[in-house]
Design a protein around this motif. Structure first.
Motif, PDB file in Angstrom:
ATOM      1  N   VAL A 160      25.514 -27.134   6.916  1.00  0.00           N
ATOM      2  CA  VAL A 160      24.121 -27.233   7.316  1.00  0.00           C
ATOM      3  C   VAL A 160      23.229 -28.167   6.307  1.00  0.00           C
ATOM      4  O   VAL A 160      22.366 -28.981   6.700  1.00  0.00           O
ATOM      5  N   GLY A 161      23.530 -27.837   5.024  1.00  0.00           N
ATOM      6  CA  GLY A 161      22.772 -28.794   4.130  1.00  0.00           C
ATOM      7  C   GLY A 161      23.029 -30.149   4.057  1.00  0.00           C
ATOM      8  O   GLY A 161      22.227 -31.018   3.726  1.00  0.00           O
ATOM      9  N   ASP A 162      24.516 -30.618   4.414  1.00  0.00           N
ATOM     10  CA  ASP A 162      24.893 -31.962   4.514  1.00  0.00           C
ATOM     11  C   ASP A 162      24.069 -32.631   5.686  1.00  0.00           C
ATOM     12  O   ASP A 162      23.887 -33.790   5.415  1.00  0.00           O
TER      13      ASP A 162
ATOM     14  N   PHE B  16      21.079 -31.582   7.116  1.00  0.00           N
ATOM     15  CA  PHE B  16      19.616 -31.686   7.152  1.00  0.00           C
ATOM     16  C   PHE B  16      19.148 -31.445   5.694  1.00  0.00           C
ATOM     17  O   PHE B  16      19.577 -31.112   4.517  1.00  0.00           O
ATOM     18  N   PRO B  17      17.902 -32.323   5.514  1.00  0.00           N
ATOM     19  CA  PRO B  17      17.483 -32.152   3.915  1.00  0.00           C
ATOM     20  C   PRO B  17      16.757 -30.933   3.747  1.00  0.00           C
ATOM     21  O   PRO B  17      16.670 -30.337   4.628  1.00  0.00           O
ATOM     22  N   PRO B  18      16.501 -30.550   2.374  1.00  0.00           N
ATOM     23  CA  PRO B  18      15.755 -29.299   2.159  1.00  0.00           C
ATOM     24  C   PRO B  18      14.603 -28.901   3.008  1.00  0.00           C
ATOM     25  O   PRO B  18      14.477 -27.629   3.427  1.00  0.00           O
ATOM     26  N   SER B  19      13.775 -29.944   3.311  1.00  0.00           N
ATOM     27  CA  SER B  19      12.623 -29.638   4.102  1.00  0.00           C
ATOM     28  C   SER B  19      12.969 -28.958   5.631  1.00  0.00           C
ATOM     29  O   SER B  19      12.050 -28.506   6.201  1.00  0.00           O
ATOM     30  N   GLU B  20      14.070 -29.169   5.972  1.00  0.00           N
ATOM     31  CA  GLU B  20      14.589 -28.712   7.366  1.00  0.00           C
ATOM     32  C   GLU B  20      15.353 -27.769   7.532  1.00  0.00           C
ATOM     33  O   GLU B  20      15.572 -27.181   8.545  1.00  0.00           O
ATOM     34  N   ARG B  21      16.257 -27.521   6.358  1.00  0.00           N
ATOM     35  CA  ARG B  21      17.129 -26.567   6.167  1.00  0.00           C
ATOM     36  C   ARG B  21      16.850 -25.174   6.562  1.00  0.00           C
ATOM     37  O   ARG B  21      17.524 -24.493   7.174  1.00  0.00           O
ATOM     38  N   GLY B  22      15.634 -24.795   6.267  1.00  0.00           N
ATOM     39  CA  GLY B  22      15.029 -23.281   6.791  1.00  0.00           C
ATOM     40  C   GLY B  22      15.527 -22.921   8.089  1.00  0.00           C
ATOM     41  O   GLY B  22      15.662 -21.813   8.447  1.00  0.00           O
TER      42      GLY B  22
ATOM     43  N   THR C 126      19.086 -19.671  -1.468  1.00  0.00           N
ATOM     44  CA  THR C 126      20.273 -20.806  -1.453  1.00  0.00           C
ATOM     45  C   THR C 126      19.403 -22.177  -1.219  1.00  0.00           C
ATOM     46  O   THR C 126      19.560 -23.208  -2.016  1.00  0.00           O
ATOM     47  N   ILE C 127      18.606 -22.376  -0.277  1.00  0.00           N
ATOM     48  CA  ILE C 127      17.837 -23.718   0.020  1.00  0.00           C
ATOM     49  C   ILE C 127      17.040 -24.069  -1.182  1.00  0.00           C
ATOM     50  O   ILE C 127      17.049 -24.979  -1.556  1.00  0.00           O
ATOM     51  N   VAL C 128      16.358 -23.439  -1.916  1.00  0.00           N
ATOM     52  CA  VAL C 128      15.706 -23.764  -2.862  1.00  0.00           C
ATOM     53  C   VAL C 128      16.448 -24.286  -3.977  1.00  0.00           C
ATOM     54  O   VAL C 128      16.123 -25.090  -4.968  1.00  0.00           O
ATOM     55  N   ALA C 129      17.675 -23.406  -4.438  1.00  0.00           N
ATOM     56  CA  ALA C 129      18.576 -23.889  -5.518  1.00  0.00           C
ATOM     57  C   ALA C 129      19.226 -25.316  -5.171  1.00  0.00           C
ATOM     58  O   ALA C 129      19.375 -26.159  -5.808  1.00  0.00           O
ATOM     59  N   GLN C 130      19.466 -25.493  -3.899  1.00  0.00           N
ATOM     60  CA  GLN C 130      20.035 -26.724  -3.297  1.00  0.00           C
ATOM     61  C   GLN C 130      19.099 -27.882  -3.389  1.00  0.00           C
ATOM     62  O   GLN C 130      19.533 -29.044  -3.705  1.00  0.00           O
ATOM     63  N   ASN C 131      17.600 -27.515  -3.414  1.00  0.00           N
ATOM     64  CA  ASN C 131      16.793 -28.648  -3.409  1.00  0.00           C
ATOM     65  C   ASN C 131      16.643 -29.065  -4.891  1.00  0.00           C
ATOM     66  O   ASN C 131      16.408 -30.116  -4.984  1.00  0.00           O
ATOM     67  N   ALA C 132      17.392 -28.200  -5.918  1.00  0.00           N
ATOM     68  CA  ALA C 132      16.995 -28.582  -7.256  1.00  0.00           C
ATOM     69  C   ALA C 132      18.051 -29.590  -7.799  1.00  0.00           C
ATOM     70  O   ALA C 132      18.165 -30.172  -8.975  1.00  0.00           O
ATOM     71  N   PHE C 133      19.171 -29.801  -6.938  1.00  0.00           N
ATOM     72  CA  PHE C 133      20.483 -30.644  -7.388  1.00  0.00           C
ATOM     73  C   PHE C 133      20.730 -31.536  -6.249  1.00  0.00           C
ATOM     74  O   PHE C 133      20.326 -31.592  -5.178  1.00  0.00           O
ATOM     75  N   SER C 134      21.597 -32.453  -6.853  1.00  0.00           N
ATOM     76  CA  SER C 134      21.996 -33.734  -6.121  1.00  0.00           C
ATOM     77  C   SER C 134      22.986 -33.206  -4.899  1.00  0.00           C
ATOM     78  O   SER C 134      23.512 -32.084  -4.879  1.00  0.00           O
ATOM     79  N   ILE C 135      23.008 -34.029  -3.755  1.00  0.00           N
ATOM     80  CA  ILE C 135      23.933 -33.874  -2.790  1.00  0.00           C
ATOM     81  C   ILE C 135      25.312 -33.419  -3.116  1.00  0.00           C
ATOM     82  O   ILE C 135      25.965 -32.678  -2.540  1.00  0.00           O
ATOM     83  N   LYS C 136      25.908 -34.107  -4.225  1.00  0.00           N
ATOM     84  CA  LYS C 136      27.429 -34.173  -4.542  1.00  0.00           C
ATOM     85  C   LYS C 136      27.518 -32.758  -5.243  1.00  0.00           C
ATOM     86  O   LYS C 136      28.692 -32.235  -5.153  1.00  0.00           O
TER      87      LYS C 136
END
Length: 591
Positions: free
Chosen positions: A157-159, A161-167, A412-422
């Motif tokens: 799901v993170g792949d 959608f961007p963080p602003s849409e993942r929620g 989870t979403i907030v932590a994902q937003n702090a790092f690169s997609i890789k």
């Protein structure tokens, strides 16, 4: 031609309107997902596939609890009862960060498929087990599969959608798990009573088969990150650190005392393993669980939040049936009905919380609100006694469920937003790892608090005011309250979990002691929620990215105060990608 390459005659007109909002498909970056998504139908099929995988693992996990007493009775292994859960938890917890790193390197699809396949094979073998040793081994095999399914489903799901849409979409994903938590125990009880306990392992095989076929056809095979050598020394040290820790948390207060040489030794080995793991991972080129992530304050606080949320959730779910059956005298069926609204509140709050996060992006205040609501609910539960009404119980569990539900996906979403997609898979798996450690600690440590408080209150009554009124055999029968739930599920007792043929005074002693023990447990839970609330006050808040492409171009760093600072190209999904990109714009902080 792909959707992005086709020319729409109205496209130029649409792009000249700056107030027009992009559609769902315009917010998806095919580079981060690994393939273009050309229609809403294709998008929903992919999301449905991920949800089916999540449902397979969730149902397989939640149906076991109500059937476990029948398993140990049939296989003659009451002394190994806890291992039905411990083996699964051990295997899934250890493998979560490993699968996360592997999926970052080699892609999500192969490990998602492998996880579902391993889980289903383990389920079939569990249903065919002929003794407790086989059942425990096959439950561990199931755990190896579950360790891949849940974190990779979230990462997919993170792949997309961007963080602003993942929620919005991860809320639906967690709702799937919450739904399984609601229906799983009831389904497990029905299947066990109607067809036998072995059928609980077969019930979701059709769902798993459909998930495998759908995932094979819909998920891309493209690897997300740069393929590098896996740090197998880190894998080994993670196992050395995590296995003794999980065993100690599972056995402490149950099999052995917290101060016993066995538990102290396990904790000692775990501490040494953690130290060695950190030293090796700091030098590793491609670490399994990167210790440097903790230099990012957003990540550190989110991992603490994940840990504390799981700690509070498991303490609430595990021991509320004991209060309802032992103190209020409800049957197992009715107690399940009273706990269900809490899970429904958790599911609804997870969905609505995801929508709110995507709309306003102010995650710090959502985290604070979640801990306030959960803590308030636990304070109310700490005030319950034998005279508590059904409506009061419902109010308390629903309030707690809403608070916990708001935070289930948030960190989870907030932590994902702090790092690169890789690093998406690794970060997602880290959050799941700390949730499972928190859950294990909640079951073990808070369970020990409850048992100690119960024993103290029960012994003082039996040896004091009831001295001479009850026999030693009658007193010993109710010495361990956890065994009462097992007896009730096997149909050994009536009137809740307390038999009707014992002295009334002993019945009251059991209920009063249980009330003291469980409510003290919820008071501890409220303190834990208070710690979480204070921790969230220090959570930095940065805007949620509107494109996954930003993650590939940004250069994260921290100022001397530890605040994340980013310079990134802001996404403009409605703009023709053939036009020159705008000048980079600095990232602003809400703080």
């Amino acid at each position: 031609m792909s959707r992005n390459q086709q020319h729409d005659p109205n496209q130029d007109t649409q792009q000249t309107n700056p107030d027009e909002k992009p559609g769902i498909l315009d917010r998806i970056d095919p580079v981060s997902f690994g393939a273009p998504i050309n229609s809403l139908r294709q998008l929903f099929i992919i999301l449905g596939t991920v949800m089916l995988g999540m449902l397979t693992a969730a149902v397989g996990q939640t149906v076991v609890g109500t059937a476990a007493p029948h398993m140990v009775a049939d296989l003659d292994g009451v002394e190994h009862y806890a291992w039905i859960f411990t083996a699964y938890l051990l295997a899934s917890t250890i493998t979560v960060p490993i699968y996360g790193k592997l999926s970052d390197t080699y892609g999500r699809k192969p490990f998602f498929l492998a996880g579902i396949t391993i889980f289903m094979v383990g389920a079939v073998l569990c249903g065919m087990a002929q003794d407790m040793n086989q059942l425990i081994a096959f439950r561990a095999l199931q755990g190896l599969g579950a360790g891949a399914i849940i974190p990779i489903a979230i990462a997919i799901v993170g792949d997309i959608f961007p963080p602003s849409e993942r929620g919005k979409w991860q809320g639906a994903l967690f709702a799937t798990f919450g739904l399984a938590t609601v229906i799983g125990p009831t389904l497990g009880g029905f299947l066990t009573d109607s067809f036998g306990w072995r059928w609980i392992f077969y019930v979701n095989l059709p769902i798993g088969v459909i998930a495998i076929i759908a995932a094979s056809m819909t998920l891309p095979s493209t690897a997300v990150g740069e393929q590098r050598k896996i740090d197998w020394s880190g894998v080994a040290l993670l196992a050395i650190a995590a296995i003794p820790l999980m065993l100690a948390l599972s056995w402490a207060g149950q099999e052995y005392a917290w101060t016993s040489p066995e538990i102290i030794g396990l904790f000692g080995v775990s501490i040494l393993g953690i130290g060695a793991f950190i030293l090796v991972e700091l030098r590793a080129e491609n670490p399994i669980l990167n210790p440097r992530f903790f230099a990012n304050r957003i990540y550190s606080i989110c991992m603490i939040g994940s840990f504390l949320t799981a700690l509070g959730m498991f303490s609430t779910i595990m021991y509320m049936p004991l209060f309802l059956q032992g103190v209020l005298g409800h049957s197992a069926t009715r107690s399940g009905m009273l706990v269900t609204p809490m899970m429904l509140g958790l599911v609804i709050a997870s969905i609505l919380g995801g929508q709110m996060l995507s709309r306003i992006g102010r995650y710090k205040y959502m985290a604070i609100t979640g801990f306030v609501l959960a803590g308030s609910g636990m304070i109310l539960m700490a005030s319950m006694d034998a005279g508590t009404s059904t409506m009061q119980v419902l109010r308390n569990v629903i309030l707690t469920g809403i608070g916990i539900g708001m935070m289930m996906q948030l960190f989870t979403i907030v932590a994902q937003n702090a790092f690169s997609i890789k690093d998406l898979g690794s970060v997602t798996a880290s959050a799941q790892f700390f949730k499972q450690i928190g859950g294990a600690l909640g079951v073990a440590a808070l369970g020990s608090v409850m048992l100690n408080q119960y024993s103290s209150a029960y012994d003082s009554r039996v040896n004091g005011e009831l001295s001479g009124e009850v026999t030693a055999e009658q007193a010993a029968e109710y010495q361990n309250p956890l065994e009462l739930l097992t007896q009730a599920e096997q149909g050994a007792t009536d009137n809740g979990i307390i038999a009707s043929d014992i002295p009334v005074a002993l019945t009251e002693a059991v209920r009063e002691s249980l009330a003291i023990a469980v409510t003290d447990l919820y008071l501890v839970g409220a303190v834990i929620m208070g710690i979480g609330l204070v921790t969230m006050l220090f959570l930095p808040e940065i805007p949620l990215r509107t494109s996954n492409r930003d993650e590939e171009e940004e250069t994260p760093s921290e100022d001397p105060a530890g605040e994340p600072v980013r310079t990134t190209e802001r996404a403009r999904p409605q703009v023709d990608r053939r036009q020159p990109s705008p000048e980079p714009e600095p990232r602003r902080s809400y703080d």
